[in-house]
Design a protein around this motif. Structure first.
Motif, PDB file in Angstrom:
ATOM      1  N   HIS A   1       0.834  -1.207   0.000  1.00  0.00           N
ATOM      2  CA  HIS A   1       0.000   0.000   0.000  1.00  0.00           C
ATOM      3  C   HIS A   1       0.870   1.259   0.000  1.00  0.00           C
ATOM      4  CE1 HIS A   1      -3.346   2.683   0.899  1.00  0.00           C
ATOM      5  NE2 HIS A   1      -2.632   3.190   1.881  1.00  0.00           N
ATOM      6  N   ALA A   2       1.910   1.266   0.810  1.00  0.00           N
ATOM      7  CA  ALA A   2       2.800   2.424   0.872  1.00  0.00           C
ATOM      8  C   ALA A   2       3.486   2.651  -0.476  1.00  0.00           C
ATOM      9  CB  ALA A   2       3.835   2.233   1.975  1.00  0.00           C
ATOM     10  N   GLY A   3       3.865   1.565  -1.145  1.00  0.00           N
ATOM     11  CA  GLY A   3       4.470   1.692  -2.471  1.00  0.00           C
ATOM     12  C   GLY A   3       3.509   2.309  -3.468  1.00  0.00           C
ATOM     13  N   ARG A   4       2.247   1.898  -3.392  1.00  0.00           N
ATOM     14  CA  ARG A   4       1.241   2.483  -4.283  1.00  0.00           C
ATOM     15  C   ARG A   4       1.025   3.958  -3.970  1.00  0.00           C
ATOM     16  NH1 ARG A   4      -1.254  -2.934  -3.565  1.00  0.00           N
ATOM     17  NH2 ARG A   4      -1.030  -3.981  -5.591  1.00  0.00           N
ATOM     18  N   GLU A   5       1.069   4.293  -2.692  1.00  0.00           N
ATOM     19  CA  GLU A   5       0.918   5.699  -2.308  1.00  0.00           C
ATOM     20  C   GLU A   5       2.054   6.542  -2.872  1.00  0.00           C
ATOM     21  OE1 GLU A   5      -1.485   7.506  -0.679  1.00  0.00           O
ATOM     22  OE2 GLU A   5      -2.632   5.684  -1.108  1.00  0.00           O
ATOM     23  N   ARG A   6       3.272   6.022  -2.837  1.00  0.00           N
ATOM     24  CA  ARG A   6       4.412   6.770  -3.397  1.00  0.00           C
ATOM     25  C   ARG A   6       4.216   6.995  -4.903  1.00  0.00           C
ATOM     26  NH1 ARG A   6       7.138   3.172   0.059  1.00  0.00           N
ATOM     27  NH2 ARG A   6       7.907   1.868  -1.649  1.00  0.00           N
ATOM     28  N   LEU A   7       3.671   5.998  -5.576  1.00  0.00           N
ATOM     29  CA  LEU A   7       3.433   6.138  -7.011  1.00  0.00           C
ATOM     30  C   LEU A   7       2.291   7.113  -7.298  1.00  0.00           C
ATOM     31  CD1 LEU A   7       3.890   2.450  -8.222  1.00  0.00           C
ATOM     32  CD2 LEU A   7       5.529   4.332  -8.322  1.00  0.00           C
ATOM     33  N   ARG A   8       1.303   7.162  -6.395  1.00  0.00           N
ATOM     34  CA  ARG A   8       0.227   8.154  -6.556  1.00  0.00           C
ATOM     35  C   ARG A   8       0.779   9.575  -6.434  1.00  0.00           C
ATOM     36  NH1 ARG A   8      -2.702   4.388  -3.118  1.00  0.00           N
ATOM     37  NH2 ARG A   8      -4.167   3.194  -4.404  1.00  0.00           N
ATOM     38  N   VAL A   9       1.658   9.771  -5.456  1.00  0.00           N
ATOM     39  CA  VAL A   9       2.277  11.092  -5.272  1.00  0.00           C
ATOM     40  C   VAL A   9       3.048  11.498  -6.522  1.00  0.00           C
ATOM     41  CG1 VAL A   9       4.024  12.351  -3.950  1.00  0.00           C
ATOM     42  CG2 VAL A   9       2.370  10.897  -2.761  1.00  0.00           C
ATOM     43  N   ARG A  10       3.670  10.547  -7.177  1.00  0.00           N
ATOM     44  CA  ARG A  10       4.422  10.829  -8.398  1.00  0.00           C
ATOM     45  C   ARG A  10       3.511  10.957  -9.621  1.00  0.00           C
ATOM     46  NH1 ARG A  10       9.384   6.612  -8.765  1.00  0.00           N
ATOM     47  NH2 ARG A  10       9.596   7.682 -10.786  1.00  0.00           N
ATOM     48  N   GLY A  11       2.219  10.701  -9.442  1.00  0.00           N
ATOM     49  CA  GLY A  11       1.281  10.807 -10.552  1.00  0.00           C
ATOM     50  C   GLY A  11       1.281   9.610 -11.469  1.00  0.00           C
ATOM     51  N   LEU A  12       1.778   8.485 -10.976  1.00  0.00           N
ATOM     52  CA  LEU A  12       1.879   7.283 -11.809  1.00  0.00           C
ATOM     53  C   LEU A  12       0.711   6.322 -11.610  1.00  0.00           C
ATOM     54  CD1 LEU A  12       5.704   6.643 -11.334  1.00  0.00           C
ATOM     55  CD2 LEU A  12       4.553   7.834 -13.220  1.00  0.00           C
ATOM     56  N   LEU A  13       0.045   6.399 -10.458  1.00  0.00           N
ATOM     57  CA  LEU A  13      -1.163   5.627 -10.186  1.00  0.00           C
ATOM     58  C   LEU A  13      -2.278   6.587  -9.795  1.00  0.00           C
ATOM     59  CD1 LEU A  13      -0.024   2.546  -8.019  1.00  0.00           C
ATOM     60  CD2 LEU A  13      -0.458   2.612 -10.484  1.00  0.00           C
ATOM     61  N   ASP A  14      -3.534   6.199 -10.094  1.00  0.00           N
ATOM     62  CA  ASP A  14      -4.671   7.007  -9.649  1.00  0.00           C
ATOM     63  C   ASP A  14      -5.186   6.490  -8.308  1.00  0.00           C
ATOM     64  OD1 ASP A  14      -6.247   4.731 -10.157  1.00  0.00           O
ATOM     65  OD2 ASP A  14      -6.958   5.495 -12.089  1.00  0.00           O
ATOM     66  N   GLU A  15      -6.261   7.069  -7.816  1.00  0.00           N
ATOM     67  CA  GLU A  15      -6.784   6.697  -6.500  1.00  0.00           C
ATOM     68  C   GLU A  15      -7.261   5.257  -6.447  1.00  0.00           C
ATOM     69  OE1 GLU A  15      -6.628   8.412  -3.692  1.00  0.00           O
ATOM     70  OE2 GLU A  15      -5.474   9.907  -4.802  1.00  0.00           O
ATOM     71  N   ALA A  16      -7.631   4.698  -7.587  1.00  0.00           N
ATOM     72  CA  ALA A  16      -8.090   3.308  -7.646  1.00  0.00           C
ATOM     73  C   ALA A  16      -6.940   2.325  -7.814  1.00  0.00           C
ATOM     74  CB  ALA A  16      -9.093   3.140  -8.782  1.00  0.00           C
ATOM     75  N   GLY A  17      -5.713   2.841  -7.868  1.00  0.00           N
ATOM     76  CA  GLY A  17      -4.558   1.970  -8.032  1.00  0.00           C
ATOM     77  C   GLY A  17      -4.267   1.594  -9.475  1.00  0.00           C
ATOM     78  N   LYS A  18      -4.913   2.276 -10.412  1.00  0.00           N
ATOM     79  CA  LYS A  18      -4.684   2.022 -11.831  1.00  0.00           C
ATOM     80  C   LYS A  18      -3.599   2.952 -12.359  1.00  0.00           C
ATOM     81  CE  LYS A  18      -8.219  -0.806 -11.898  1.00  0.00           C
ATOM     82  NZ  LYS A  18      -8.019  -2.275 -12.001  1.00  0.00           N
ATOM     83  N   LEU A  19      -2.924   2.527 -13.388  1.00  0.00           N
ATOM     84  CA  LEU A  19      -1.904   3.368 -13.999  1.00  0.00           C
ATOM     85  C   LEU A  19      -2.528   4.606 -14.614  1.00  0.00           C
ATOM     86  CD1 LEU A  19       0.308   0.703 -15.803  1.00  0.00           C
ATOM     87  CD2 LEU A  19       1.007   2.086 -13.849  1.00  0.00           C
ATOM     88  N   THR A  20      -1.930   5.749 -14.363  1.00  0.00           N
ATOM     89  CA  THR A  20      -2.310   6.975 -15.052  1.00  0.00           C
ATOM     90  C   THR A  20      -1.662   6.987 -16.431  1.00  0.00           C
ATOM     91  OG1 THR A  20      -0.400   8.165 -14.198  1.00  0.00           O
ATOM     92  CG2 THR A  20      -2.422   8.206 -12.848  1.00  0.00           C
ATOM     93  N   GLU A  21      -1.933   8.020 -17.186  1.00  0.00           N
ATOM     94  CA  GLU A  21      -1.282   8.151 -18.487  1.00  0.00           C
ATOM     95  C   GLU A  21       0.232   8.207 -18.315  1.00  0.00           C
ATOM     96  OE1 GLU A  21      -1.245  11.249 -22.308  1.00  0.00           O
ATOM     97  OE2 GLU A  21      -2.905  11.273 -20.869  1.00  0.00           O
ATOM     98  N   ALA A  22       0.684   8.941 -17.288  1.00  0.00           N
ATOM     99  CA  ALA A  22       2.122   9.023 -17.031  1.00  0.00           C
ATOM    100  C   ALA A  22       2.680   7.679 -16.582  1.00  0.00           C
ATOM    101  CB  ALA A  22       2.404  10.086 -15.971  1.00  0.00           C
ATOM    102  N   GLY A  23       1.898   6.943 -15.772  1.00  0.00           N
ATOM    103  CA  GLY A  23       2.334   5.629 -15.321  1.00  0.00           C
ATOM    104  C   GLY A  23       2.446   4.645 -16.461  1.00  0.00           C
ATOM    105  N   THR A  24       1.475   4.687 -17.360  1.00  0.00           N
ATOM    106  CA  THR A  24       1.532   3.808 -18.534  1.00  0.00           C
ATOM    107  C   THR A  24       2.726   4.142 -19.400  1.00  0.00           C
ATOM    108  OG1 THR A  24      -0.883   3.538 -18.547  1.00  0.00           O
ATOM    109  CG2 THR A  24       0.280   3.096 -20.610  1.00  0.00           C
ATOM    110  N   ALA A  25       2.984   5.431 -19.564  1.00  0.00           N
ATOM    111  CA  ALA A  25       4.136   5.851 -20.365  1.00  0.00           C
ATOM    112  C   ALA A  25       5.440   5.377 -19.739  1.00  0.00           C
ATOM    113  CB  ALA A  25       4.143   7.373 -20.520  1.00  0.00           C
ATOM    114  N   LEU A  26       5.534   5.447 -18.400  1.00  0.00           N
ATOM    115  CA  LEU A  26       6.749   4.999 -17.729  1.00  0.00           C
ATOM    116  C   LEU A  26       6.944   3.498 -17.906  1.00  0.00           C
ATOM    117  CD1 LEU A  26       9.189   5.485 -15.914  1.00  0.00           C
ATOM    118  CD2 LEU A  26       7.689   5.167 -13.935  1.00  0.00           C
TER     119      LEU A  26
END
Length: 291
Positions: A214-239
């Protein structure tokens, strides 16, 4: 038979290695490896996994294994390594693993496939591709490259698949470090693609707790790589896409060495064998997912 000439198509190496990796990974989930390692006194599932994959290093401690495996919790590895070598030598573990591979592939593929001309051809092609691999900066590949090539074609194919898997995996670790993804972030972002392990298997095989995931997912949310539902954002998919593209670039040499036509043929043969082992139930049904 599919063939093409000239430069390798985009992602040709990735598409070739994927079914070979499927064939390689069958042993990690097979009752045969449990039986063979149990006969050596290694009965814990995690110890079996760690010992069978790290035995090529020789009698090493937890540090090098953690560094090379990257996404396993260090405390989990230290719980079993180097203590596992007091139960069985790395040489005995490697021999047991190869026996398990033999019986696993015979069970999953059947004797006709094991003795087929396609098996012998795939082994020859995969070994030729592995000639193009490089040792520098690739600890798991380099360790396995020092092992002898088995004589039986299905075991030679598995050995070559292992070399190609570890060569790509070592390069992938380089890409993860460059992208600034720590072990937990690497795992949960991969799971978010739908192609990584489910949380059940991440906790069971890598020892990260639900809180750590959960903490790892939170770090990725802060970076804009995951959304609140834990799915990849556009930036996360690009990464994630760039990670795989960088891994492709670092792993292109063996497939350039084999050549376009050879890569096409090896991919074709590998997919046939991979499809067969999956259909035979080689992997747990709940292995993949993002939950």
């Amino acid at each position: 038979m599919t063939s093409f000439d000239g430069a390798l198509p985009e992602q040709a190496g990735r598409h070739c290695q994927l079914p070979l990796n499927t064939l390689h990974a069958t042993v990690y989930f097979s009752p045969e490896i449990v039986r063979e390692m149990g006969a050596l006194g290694i009965e814990d599932f995690t110890a079996i996994n760690l010992a069978s994959r790290s035995a090529a290093f020789g009698r090493v401690g937890a540090g090098p294994v953690t560094a090379a495996f990257y996404n396993y919790k260090h405390e989990l590895i230290a719980r079993h390594v180097p203590g596992v070598w007091d139960l069985a030598s790395p040489e005995d573990v490697l021999a047991a693993r190869l026996r398990a591979v033999d019986s696993t592939l015979r069970r999953l593929l059947g004797e006709d496939a094991i003795a087929s001309a396609g098996m012998a051809e795939a082994a020859e092609l995969a070994l030729r591709a592995a000639e193009g691999c490089s040792r520098g900066g690739r600890p798991l590949y380099s360790a396995h490259a020092g092992l002898p090539v088995p004589e039986a074609p299905h075991l030679a194919l598995w050995h070559a698949a292992t070399l190609l898997r570890e060569h790509r995996g070592d390069g992938h670790v380089m890409a993860l470090v460059r992208a600034g993804l720590d072990p937990v972030e690497a795992l949960v972002s991969h799971s978010a693609t739908g192609g990584g392990m489910s949380d059940k298997w991440l906790t069971g095989t890598r020892a990260w707790t639900a809180e750590e995931l959960h903490a790892g997912r939170e770090r990725l949310r802060v970076r804009g790589l995951l959304d609140e539902a834990g799915k990849l954002t556009e930036a996360g998919t690009a990464l994630r896409d760039e990670l795989e593209a960088e891994t492709d670039r670092l792993d292109i040499a063996p497939y350039e060495h084999l050549g376009a036509a050879g890569v096409a043929r090896l991919t074709e043969l590998g997919r046939g064998f991979a499809k067969a082992v999956v259909a035979a139930g080689a992997f747990p049904a709940d292995l993949l997912g993002n939950g």
